[in-house]
Design an enzyme around this catalytic site. Structure first.
Site, short mmCIF file in Angstrom:
data_model
loop_
_atom_site.label_atom_id
_atom_site.label_comp_id
_atom_site.label_asym_id
_atom_site.label_seq_id
_atom_site.Cartn_x
_atom_site.Cartn_y
_atom_site.Cartn_z
N HIS A 201 0.36 -1.31 -0.53
CA HIS A 201 0.04 0.27 0.28
C HIS A 201 0.41 1.53 0.12
O HIS A 201 -0.03 2.25 -0.10
CB HIS A 201 -1.12 0.00 1.04
CG HIS A 201 -0.58 0.53 2.43
ND1 HIS A 201 0.60 -0.68 3.01
CD2 HIS A 201 -0.01 1.55 3.36
CE1 HIS A 201 1.08 -0.25 3.78
NE2 HIS A 201 0.38 1.19 4.39
C1 UD1 Z 1 -2.67 5.15 6.12
C2 UD1 Z 1 -1.34 5.49 7.23
C3 UD1 Z 1 -0.29 4.62 6.82
C4 UD1 Z 1 -0.84 2.23 7.13
C5 UD1 Z 1 -2.30 2.64 6.40
C6 UD1 Z 1 -2.63 1.38 7.00
C7 UD1 Z 1 -1.08 7.55 7.13
C8 UD1 Z 1 -0.25 8.54 6.44
N1 UD1 Z 1 -0.54 6.06 6.34
O1 UD1 Z 1 -2.12 5.21 4.64
O2 UD1 Z 1 1.20 4.69 7.77
O3 UD1 Z 1 -0.17 2.16 7.21
O4 UD1 Z 1 -2.92 3.91 6.65
O5 UD1 Z 1 -3.91 1.36 5.90
O6 UD1 Z 1 -1.47 8.13 7.84
N2 UD1 Z 1 -9.65 4.63 2.42
C9 UD1 Z 1 -10.41 3.68 2.08
N3 UD1 Z 1 -11.29 2.96 2.97
C10 UD1 Z 1 -11.10 3.74 4.78
C11 UD1 Z 1 -9.77 3.93 4.64
C12 UD1 Z 1 -8.93 4.47 3.07
O7 UD1 Z 1 -11.36 3.65 0.80
O8 UD1 Z 1 -11.42 3.20 5.21
C13 UD1 Z 1 -8.90 5.37 0.84
C14 UD1 Z 1 -8.44 6.47 0.62
O9 UD1 Z 1 -10.08 6.93 0.13
C15 UD1 Z 1 -7.09 6.80 0.26
C16 UD1 Z 1 -6.69 5.78 0.60
O10 UD1 Z 1 -7.97 4.96 0.92
O11 UD1 Z 1 -7.71 6.95 -1.52
C17 UD1 Z 1 -5.65 5.85 1.41
O12 UD1 Z 1 -6.42 6.20 2.86
P1 UD1 Z 1 -5.21 7.16 3.25
O13 UD1 Z 1 -5.61 6.98 4.56
O14 UD1 Z 1 -5.37 8.33 3.02
O15 UD1 Z 1 -4.04 6.32 3.56
P2 UD1 Z 1 -3.75 4.73 3.85
O16 UD1 Z 1 -2.93 4.93 2.45
O17 UD1 Z 1 -4.46 4.03 3.97
#
Ligand code: UD1
Length: 379
Positions: free
Chosen positions: A227
């Site tokens: 990820h």
């Molecule tokens: C975040 C953390 C990372 C952790 C990871 C585990 C930060 C900077 N990063 O990264 O350290 O290892 O989580 O998962 O805090 N999304 C969904 N559903 C959700 C959550 C997110 O669809 O419940 C989508 C968001 O819309 C976005 C993408 O996933 O497009 C990334 O989510 P984001 O919270 O920005 O960061 P992660 O890559 O999950």
């Protein structure tokens, strides 16, 4: 003592669960609020973890949702500050977040905020709290990858720079903090709360549906997670990495629970291989069942390298650095890097049975949260 405990994203939930359990045993000596920032909001990324790990419903959910790094940070800071100040806005504007009145626990200012790990919620809540003179406690403080292209590294640096009490997972973290000039009295080496959760829940690990569906056999399949932006945000990099792993697995099944961030990019690539099984993000008990019985794990997560170390499962990390060097010097982890060409030699080593056995780092013993709460009672 009035304490706020912050959780925002998936890797936070397993770190707070044992702390909350240990707090429940000291009754009213510490009054606490559990605050979910809402950074992760899907049931698969959040709700399931609360259910499986027996974490009580959060007292407050700040419901910040998705956004850029700055948008998420800003929203979390505004809403958490509003909670601390007990603000109620006069505006009818739906963008304004109203601080709820809490009947179950205290309302308004906390004495301390406890943050865990390195996600955006960790940093944002620390800043909002510290500016209101609330003491900051950082669980898993002091670790460093020295890679400022990772948002998590910036979160660690900023959080640690305003932390009052560090609960650390390793001697390397202690040394990093000493070198940064933090007083010895602020640094408390307690072990790893994520491992408390792992050891406690091991007897409850649950075979996921994918086991039978794909006819998995113990120690004869890979688990893969990806990820990190460096691996998944560019289609070519992601495709090349997956191709190399599929080739290196030599026909062994690869179970790949796909993170939502990665899923979005994969849609545009359309990768398929007979031994590659892409599944939705799994629950904690199902995911760790798979890891425990795997031949090996391929990942770019930090937390998973700690869990594989304790379960003594070989782990290949697709990153150029790690903030958890003890998983390499002591545990079963190896840094492969992000260059797809690096994968093949590590795969050979695995298939040849030449992977190291590994040991478990000091104090990763299942009792870290108890040590933290004992110490909190002395603050
Ligand atoms: C975040 C953390 C990372 C952790 C990871 C585990 C930060 C900077 N990063 O990264 O350290 O290892 O989580 O998962 O805090 N999304 C969904 N559903 C959700 C959550 C997110 O669809 O419940 C989508 C968001 O819309 C976005 C993408 O996933 O497009 C990334 O989510 P984001 O919270 O920005 O960061 P992660 O890559 O999950």
């Amino acid at each position: 003592m009035k304490l706020d405990i912050i959780a925002g994203a998936r890797p936070n939930f397993m770190k707070i669960a044992p702390i909350i359990e240990a707090l429940s045993k000291v009754n009213d000596k510490i009054q606490y609020r559990l605050i979910h920032t809402g950074q992760h909001y899907d049931k698969k990324m959040s709700g399931n973890f609360f259910e499986q790990l027996g974490i009580p419903e959060p007292d407050v959910n700040l419901e910040v949702g998705s956004g850029t790094q700055a948008e998420q940070t800003a929203r979390i800071m505004e809403r958490y500050e509003s909670l601390l100040l007990n603000c109620h806005s006069e505006r009818s504007d739906s963008e304004v977040w109203e601080s709820p009145v809490l009947e179950s626990t205290f309302t308004g200012m906390a004495d301390w905020v406890l943050v865990v790990g390195d996600v955006t919620s960790t940093m944002a809540c620390s800043i909002a709290a510290k500016k209101l003179n609330v003491g900051v406690i950082h669980v898993e403080g002091g670790i460093r990858s020295n890679d400022l292209t990772m948002p998590e590294e910036i979160n660690r640096m900023v959080t640690d720079s305003i932390t009052d009490i560090f609960y650390t997972t390793s001697e390397v973290a202690n040394e990093n903090l000493r070198q940064l000039g933090h007083a010895e009295s602020k640094i408390r080496y307690v072990g790893n709360t994520m491992i408390d959760t792992l050891l406690k829940n091991m007897p409850r690990f649950t075979q996921p549906k994918t086991w039978k569906k794909h006819n998995l056999q113990a120690k004869a399949y890979f688990v893969m997670t990806l990820h990190r932006p460096a691996n998944v945000d560019e289609e070519a990099q992601l495709k090349n990495l997956i191709d190399e792993i599929v080739k290196g697995a030599k026909g062994m099944p690869i179970v790949f629970p796909v993170h939502p961030r990665t899923a979005k990019i994969l849609q545009g690539i359309g990768i398929e291989a007979p031994n590659l099984h892409m599944v939705e993000p799994l629950g904690y008990l199902e995911f760790n069942y798979l890891v425990q019985h795997a031949f090996a794990v391929v990942t770019d997560s930090g937390g998973i390298t700690e869990e594989t170390t304790v379960m003594k499962v070989p782990c290949m990390t697709l990153r150029d650095n790690t903030e958890r060097p003890e998983t390499i010097t002591i545990g079963t982890n190896e840094l492969v890097g992000t260059n797809p060409d690096n994968v093949a030699p590590f795969m050979e080593k695995l298939h040849n049975g030449d992977w190291k056995a590994g040991e478990i780092p000091h104090l990763w013993d299942g009792h870290t949260a108890e040590r933290i709460v004992e110490d909190l009672l002395r603050l």
